[in-house]
Design a protein around this motif. Structure first.
Motif, PDB file in Angstrom:
ATOM      1  N   SER A 106     -39.756  21.681 -46.041  1.00 41.53           N
ATOM      2  CA  SER A 106     -39.221  21.564 -44.676  1.00 41.53           C
ATOM      3  C   SER A 106     -40.000  22.420 -43.689  1.00 41.53           C
ATOM      4  N   ARG A 107     -40.372  23.635 -44.110  1.00 39.21           N
ATOM      5  CA  ARG A 107     -41.103  24.544 -43.206  1.00 39.21           C
ATOM      6  C   ARG A 107     -42.529  24.058 -42.947  1.00 39.21           C
ATOM      7  N   LYS A 108     -43.190  23.556 -43.977  1.00 39.64           N
ATOM      8  CA  LYS A 108     -44.599  23.189 -43.834  1.00 39.64           C
ATOM      9  C   LYS A 108     -44.797  21.897 -43.049  1.00 39.64           C
ATOM     10  N   LEU A 109     -43.845  20.991 -43.132  1.00 40.74           N
ATOM     11  CA  LEU A 109     -43.931  19.746 -42.357  1.00 40.74           C
ATOM     12  C   LEU A 109     -43.218  19.978 -41.030  1.00 40.74           C
ATOM     13  N   ASP A 110     -43.942  20.549 -40.080  1.00 39.99           N
ATOM     14  CA  ASP A 110     -43.287  21.029 -38.864  1.00 39.99           C
ATOM     15  C   ASP A 110     -43.441  20.101 -37.667  1.00 39.99           C
ATOM     16  N   SER A 111     -43.805  18.841 -37.898  1.00 39.19           N
ATOM     17  CA  SER A 111     -43.872  17.888 -36.792  1.00 39.19           C
ATOM     18  C   SER A 111     -43.360  16.535 -37.263  1.00 39.19           C
ATOM     19  N   TYR A 112     -42.909  15.739 -36.318  1.00 31.82           N
ATOM     20  CA  TYR A 112     -42.391  14.407 -36.626  1.00 31.82           C
ATOM     21  C   TYR A 112     -43.472  13.555 -37.294  1.00 31.82           C
ATOM     22  N   ARG A 113     -44.705  13.649 -36.807  1.00 31.32           N
ATOM     23  CA  ARG A 113     -45.803  12.859 -37.374  1.00 31.32           C
ATOM     24  C   ARG A 113     -46.034  13.214 -38.833  1.00 31.32           C
ATOM     25  N   GLU A 114     -46.035  14.498 -39.151  1.00 33.88           N
ATOM     26  CA  GLU A 114     -46.272  14.929 -40.525  1.00 33.88           C
ATOM     27  C   GLU A 114     -45.148  14.482 -41.453  1.00 33.88           C
ATOM     28  N   VAL A 115     -43.906  14.573 -40.978  1.00 29.15           N
ATOM     29  CA  VAL A 115     -42.782  14.130 -41.792  1.00 29.15           C
ATOM     30  C   VAL A 115     -42.889  12.633 -42.082  1.00 29.15           C
ATOM     31  N   CYS A 116     -43.219  11.850 -41.056  1.00 26.21           N
ATOM     32  CA  CYS A 116     -43.346  10.401 -41.238  1.00 26.21           C
ATOM     33  C   CYS A 116     -44.462  10.059 -42.209  1.00 26.21           C
ATOM     34  N   GLU A 117     -45.585  10.762 -42.115  1.00 26.41           N
ATOM     35  CA  GLU A 117     -46.711  10.495 -43.012  1.00 26.41           C
ATOM     36  C   GLU A 117     -46.356  10.872 -44.445  1.00 26.41           C
ATOM     37  N   ALA A 118     -45.702  12.015 -44.630  1.00 29.73           N
ATOM     38  CA  ALA A 118     -45.287  12.420 -45.976  1.00 29.73           C
ATOM     39  C   ALA A 118     -44.291  11.420 -46.558  1.00 29.73           C
ATOM     40  N   LEU A 119     -43.375  10.941 -45.747  1.00 29.65           N
ATOM     41  CA  LEU A 119     -42.394   9.953 -46.207  1.00 29.65           C
ATOM     42  C   LEU A 119     -43.080   8.646 -46.582  1.00 29.65           C
ATOM     43  N   ARG A 120     -44.059   8.237 -45.800  1.00 33.87           N
ATOM     44  CA  ARG A 120     -44.806   7.008 -46.107  1.00 33.87           C
ATOM     45  C   ARG A 120     -45.484   7.119 -47.474  1.00 33.87           C
ATOM     46  N   ILE A 121     -46.062   8.276 -47.748  1.00 36.99           N
ATOM     47  CA  ILE A 121     -46.741   8.500 -49.028  1.00 36.99           C
ATOM     48  C   ILE A 121     -45.747   8.435 -50.180  1.00 36.99           C
ATOM     49  N   LEU A 140     -47.064  15.885 -58.366  1.00 36.91           N
ATOM     50  CA  LEU A 140     -47.169  14.732 -57.478  1.00 36.91           C
ATOM     51  C   LEU A 140     -48.572  14.600 -56.901  1.00 36.91           C
ATOM     52  N   VAL A 141     -49.158  15.707 -56.508  1.00 31.67           N
ATOM     53  CA  VAL A 141     -50.505  15.684 -55.921  1.00 31.67           C
ATOM     54  C   VAL A 141     -51.536  15.200 -56.942  1.00 31.67           C
ATOM     55  N   THR A 142     -51.373  15.587 -58.205  1.00 35.14           N
ATOM     56  CA  THR A 142     -52.271  15.121 -59.259  1.00 35.14           C
ATOM     57  C   THR A 142     -52.179  13.607 -59.400  1.00 35.14           C
ATOM     58  N   TYR A 143     -50.960  13.070 -59.341  1.00 31.93           N
ATOM     59  CA  TYR A 143     -50.763  11.620 -59.438  1.00 31.93           C
ATOM     60  C   TYR A 143     -51.456  10.906 -58.275  1.00 31.93           C
ATOM     61  N   LEU A 144     -51.318  11.468 -57.076  1.00 33.93           N
ATOM     62  CA  LEU A 144     -51.957  10.857 -55.910  1.00 33.93           C
ATOM     63  C   LEU A 144     -53.475  10.874 -56.038  1.00 33.93           C
ATOM     64  N   LYS A 149     -55.722   7.465 -56.588  1.00 30.82           N
ATOM     65  CA  LYS A 149     -57.011   7.673 -55.903  1.00 30.82           C
ATOM     66  C   LYS A 149     -56.837   7.765 -54.385  1.00 30.82           C
ATOM     67  N   MET A 150     -55.768   8.416 -53.943  1.00 31.73           N
ATOM     68  CA  MET A 150     -55.463   8.507 -52.515  1.00 31.73           C
ATOM     69  C   MET A 150     -55.776   9.872 -51.920  1.00 31.73           C
ATOM     70  N   GLY A 151     -56.169  10.814 -52.753  1.00 35.63           N
ATOM     71  CA  GLY A 151     -56.299  12.189 -52.290  1.00 35.63           C
ATOM     72  C   GLY A 151     -57.178  12.364 -51.074  1.00 35.63           C
ATOM     73  N   GLN A 152     -58.297  11.624 -51.019  1.00 32.25           N
ATOM     74  CA  GLN A 152     -59.238  11.781 -49.912  1.00 32.25           C
ATOM     75  C   GLN A 152     -58.690  11.231 -48.597  1.00 32.25           C
ATOM     76  N   ASN A 153     -57.643  10.414 -48.682  1.00 33.01           N
ATOM     77  CA  ASN A 153     -57.108   9.777 -47.477  1.00 33.01           C
ATOM     78  C   ASN A 153     -55.835  10.448 -46.953  1.00 33.01           C
ATOM     79  N   ILE A 154     -55.474  11.576 -47.540  1.00 32.33           N
ATOM     80  CA  ILE A 154     -54.243  12.263 -47.139  1.00 32.33           C
ATOM     81  C   ILE A 154     -54.590  13.627 -46.552  1.00 32.33           C
ATOM     82  N   ASP A 155     -53.949  13.963 -45.455  1.00 28.83           N
ATOM     83  CA  ASP A 155     -54.154  15.243 -44.787  1.00 28.83           C
ATOM     84  C   ASP A 155     -53.889  16.391 -45.767  1.00 28.83           C
TER      85      ASP A 155
END
Length: 301
Positions: A106-121, A140-144, A149-155
Motif C-alpha cells: 500500500s505504501r509503495k504504490l502511492d499513485s492511482y496509475r501505479e495501483v491500476c498498473e499493478a492490478l492489471r498485472i 510473484l516477481v520470479t513468475y513474471l 517473460k514480462m519483467g522487462q515490460n514492468i516498471d
C-alpha cells in the motif's frame, strides 16, 4: 481484404507509426493557412486527402487480425472472478497477505496509475494461474520474469512493491489492489462504483456511523473491509443483483451467503460485533465512510 489469425501474426501484418514523425507531417502538408487583416489565422484541412493518404500509407495491404485466441479486456463485474479464484485455489493453495506485506504494498504504490498498473498485472497473472497452476512458494516477481517473460515490460517500482508476494498470495493481492484502486478513485473525487443500483446507495444515519466507527476502531477488521469491497465489486455490480441480494437484508446476512458460496468463514469478530443494523441498501455508503474515516480514527488512537 484478408484475415490473419493471432497464431500466424507477424511484424509486417501490424500497423506501425509514430505520431510526430509520420502523422503530424502528413496532416500539416494538407493544411492551408489564410490570414486576413485584423482577424485570426484560419486553418483549412483537406480531410479527404488526409484520409486517402492514411489509407495508402498505413492501412493498405494490412490484414484484419481475427480475435480468435486473443484475451479480451472486460469489466471486472463481467468477469467471473469467483470461478477464477476457485480454480486457482484448487491448483495453487492461497493464504492471506500478512499485515506487514499488505502495508508495504500500500505504501509503495502511492499513485492511482501505479495501483491500476499493478492490478492489471495481477489480473493477467490470475488468468494464467487459473489454467496452468504453479508453485505456491514461487515469488510473484520470479513468475513474471521467468514464466511470463514480462519483467522487462514492468516498471521497476511496481516490481519492487510486489517483491514480497508469492503465487500463494495472488487472490489476497487482488483483493488489496482492487480496494486500493477504489480508495484512490474516492480520494480523487471519482465514483468507484458507477452504475450500481440506487437501492444499494442509501445514506447512513448517525447511529450507523457511530456503530461502524466502534467496530472498525476496536477490531482488527482490515480483512473484513477487503471482503466487503470484493462482495460489492463481484456480487452487487452484476445485472439484476437486487434479485439475489435483497437490499433490506443486513450486510452481515448477505455477506454470510456470499462467503459460504466461496467456502470462506466469516471472522468471529464480525459474527460477534459487526452492527446488525447496517443494511445491504447502505453498503456502498458504509464502505466509503469507513475508507474515508479510518485514517482519522487511527490518528486519534
Amino acid at each position: 481484404s484478408y484475415k490473419v489469425a493471432i497464431a500466424d501474426l507477424m511484424e509486417q501484418h501490424v500497423i506501425c507509426y509514430d505520431v510526430e514523425k509520420d502523422l503530424l507531417p502528413l496532416v500539416l502538408s494538407n493544411c492551408q493557412y489564410s490570414l486576413e487583416r485584423g482577424r485570426e489565422t484560419i486553418s483549412e484541412y483537406d480531410l479527404p486527402r488526409i484520409q486517402q493518404q492514411i489509407l495508402t500509407r498505413f492501412l493498405q495491404g494490412k490484414p484484419l487480425i481475427t480475435r480468435s485466441g486473443i484475451p479480451t479486456l472486460i469489466n471486472t463485474q463481467e468477469k467471473d472472478y469467483v470461478s477464477i479464484f476457485k480454480a486457482i485455489k484448487g491448483k495453487v493453495p492461497q493464504v492471506l497477505l500478512i499485515t506487514l506485506t499488505r502495508n508495504g504494498v500500500s505504501r509503495k504504490l502511492d499513485s492511482y496509475r501505479e495501483v491500476c498498473e499493478a492490478l492489471r498485472i495481477v489480473e493477467l497473472l490470475l488468468g494464467f494461474l487459473s489454467m496452468t497452476g504453479g508453485d505456491p512458494s514461487m515469488p510473484l516477481v520470479t513468475y513474471l520474469h521467468d514464466i511470463l517473460k514480462m519483467g522487462q515490460n514492468i516498471d521497476e517500482h511496481i516490481l519492487k512493491a510486489l517483491s514480497k508476494c508469492s503465487l500463494k498470495h495472488c487472490v489476497s493481492l487482488w483483493q488489496l489492489l482492487s480496494s486500493l484502486k477504489s480508495e484512490s478513485m474516492l480520494h480523487l473525487k471519482m465514483d468507484p462504483f458507477p452504475g450500481y443500483a440506487a437501492k444499494y446507495q442509501e445514506p447512513l444515519t448517525e447511529q450507523n456511523k457511530t456503530e461502524l466507527k466502534g467496530f472498525f476502531s476496536q477490531s482488527n477488521a482490515v480483512q473484513w473491509l477487503l471482503e466487503m469491497h470484493e462482495f460489492i465489486l463481484l456480487a452487487l455490480g452484476r445485472p439484476h443483483a437486487t434479485d439475489r441480494y435483497k437490499p433490506f437484508w443486513s450486510v452481515k446476512e448477505a455477506m454470510q451467503l456470499y462467503m459460504d458460496n466461496k467456502e470462506v468463514e466469516v471472522p468471529d469478530c464480525v459474527e460477534e460485533n459487526f452492527p446488525e443494523i447496517i443494511q445491504l441498501s447502505q453498503i456502498l455508503e458504509a464502505w466509503k465512510y469507513v475508507v474515508t474515516s479510518k485514517q482519522e480514527w487511527m490518528n486519534h488512537e
